[in-house]
Structures are given as C-alpha cells and as structure tokens.
Design a protein around this motif. Sequence first.
Motif, mmCIF file in Angstrom:
data_model
loop_
_atom_site.group_PDB
_atom_site.id
_atom_site.type_symbol
_atom_site.label_atom_id
_atom_site.label_comp_id
_atom_site.label_asym_id
_atom_site.label_seq_id
_atom_site.Cartn_x
_atom_site.Cartn_y
_atom_site.Cartn_z
ATOM 1 N N GLU A 25 0.820 -1.216 0.000
ATOM 2 C CA GLU A 25 0.000 0.000 0.000
ATOM 3 C C GLU A 25 0.851 1.262 0.000
ATOM 4 O OE1 GLU A 25 -3.362 0.117 2.596
ATOM 5 O OE2 GLU A 25 -3.794 -2.025 2.349
ATOM 6 N N ALA A 51 0.383 4.049 -2.761
ATOM 7 C CA ALA A 51 0.033 5.414 -2.372
ATOM 8 C C ALA A 51 0.914 6.436 -3.077
ATOM 9 C CB ALA A 51 0.149 5.565 -0.859
ATOM 10 N N LEU A 54 -8.593 7.107 -2.399
ATOM 11 C CA LEU A 54 -9.086 7.163 -3.774
ATOM 12 C C LEU A 54 -10.589 6.921 -3.811
ATOM 13 C CD1 LEU A 54 -6.382 5.004 -5.597
ATOM 14 C CD2 LEU A 54 -6.645 7.480 -5.742
ATOM 15 N N SER A 97 -0.673 6.784 -6.600
ATOM 16 C CA SER A 97 -2.123 6.601 -6.616
ATOM 17 C C SER A 97 -2.799 7.339 -7.761
ATOM 18 C CB SER A 97 -2.733 7.045 -5.279
ATOM 19 O OG SER A 97 -2.467 8.419 -5.038
ATOM 20 N N LEU A 152 -6.177 4.218 0.432
ATOM 21 C CA LEU A 152 -5.316 5.058 -0.406
ATOM 22 C C LEU A 152 -5.898 6.446 -0.652
ATOM 23 C CD1 LEU A 152 -4.241 2.408 -3.090
ATOM 24 C CD2 LEU A 152 -2.961 3.155 -1.071
#
Length: 281
Positions: free
Chosen positions: A210, A214, A246, A217, A244
């Motif tokens: 992640e 990120a 998003l 992203s 994230l």
Amino acid sequence: MRSDTIKVPGATIFYEVRGSGPVLLMLAGSGGDAVIFDQIAEPLAEHFTVVAIDPRGYSHSTLDNPERGDLTAEVLSDDAYRILEHLTPAGEDAYVFGGSGGAAVALDLLARHPERIRLVIAHEPPLFGILPDAAEHRAFVEEVYQLFRTEGPAAAGARFVEGVGATMKGFPNPDDLPPRTAGLIRRILANVPLMMAHELRPITSYLPDEAALAAVSDRLVLGAGDLTRGKLSHLPAAALAANLGLPLTVFPGGHSGFTDEPAAFTQLMLDLLLGARSATS
C-alpha cells in the motif's frame, strides 16, 4: 489480430495482440485466458494496442517443469512485466486492466514497476487479507480448497461463488457456441482444477504494497461492480480505495462486468484510459 509467445523464467507465455497505439495489457481473472476479453477488445483496439495473455500454466501458456508450484501475484506480475518490456517501445508508458485475480497481479505490477505504467484499472481484486475480518475469509478459502480436494472443482466452485457473492453465471454448453468461444469454455473448465490447486489460496491472501501504491495513486483506478455492492467480491476494492484515499469507481454489471455489460463497461474503461492518456500528451 496476431498471436505469439514469449519465453520467461520457467514458462512460455502465449499472448494475442490487436489494434495500434499505446499498449493496453489485459490480465484475466484466475483460470481465465486471453479470449475472455473478446467482447471488449475490438473497441479498445481502436485506440490502443490491446495485449491479452494466457497466464503461465493455463490454456496455451506452458510450464518448463510439470511439477506446478503456487501461482502467486508476484510470479504472474513478473511475467506481465516481461511482456510489457517486450512489447512496449522504449520510453512509452503502458496501460493495464486486470479483473479479479488479474487485478491483484496488476496492483503488484504497478507497485513494483510504476515507471512503465501510466494507468492501472483494477476491477474487484480478491484481496481478502486487507479486510477487518480477514481471518474469517481465510477460513472460507481454506474450506473451498478442502472441498475441492474431497468433492472436486464443481462443488468447490459453487461454494466459492456463493461465498463471495459473485454474479457469474454457469458455463454454457460449448457445443452451442461459435468455435472460438467454445474453445474458451473448454479451456476454462480444464483450468479450474489447476486454479483451485495452485492459485486460489495464494491470490486471495496477497497483500498489496500500500505504501508503494500510495506513492503512485494518480495512476490507479480501483473498480467494483454495481451488482456486487455489499458482497465479498466488492469489498476489497472499496477497502483499498479508502486506505489510499481514492474514490471507488463503480462499473456496470457484476464481478465479470466486461462480459455482463460489455458495451457500457468498455465505454467507462475508455473514458478512464483516454482521460489518463490525454493528461500526459
């Protein structure tokens, strides 16, 4: 359309290519192959060089060693990267779409090789391990695996589809289909036991990087089906999007939206892909 193969460590990967323009790599879900994208490939090929592959060990892609090991997201991602390196001109970004297990592979590809990719669309990756009740889902996958071992792929597949709330329909009779589609159905049926034995547990336990995602992203779209809201197949994409920061992009149809609603699904894909392409031109 043309087809070819590429040698990668431990395997020979079969792929199909159509269209022109920037490379758009299509990654099928676990047990699927290149032909599953037939319904959406032609309109995409008006704007992109669409590359669809048979993952290693499935369909036309062969393994050097008949002793099969686990098919992890990392191994499949490395294959995808080598195909991008082979087909994408130097200095040119590629685009990637992945569905289900292919979405997990696409996320790993973006995390490890962001310099090669302008946009990844990851539709319903089965990242059960990122959910708050991951232990429960891990037990469910193990139940499916043991059911496969004791009762066979049909019983295990039915339990898996029921548990994840997928909207996939049963396979039609290949004898009633055109030859290319009939061949796809027969290959998928042959691939299912291999997927259950070697990919089901690794791909559903994959944890994406992640932190790496990120950092890039702006190159990622996380999608889930309109018909799977609230179901296990929908939840990991929503969870990762939230982690994230998003938005979750909701696509027409269900878990296999590109076959459920191909025209509407393709239009949304094109909106996203061409938007990302114009932003860099």
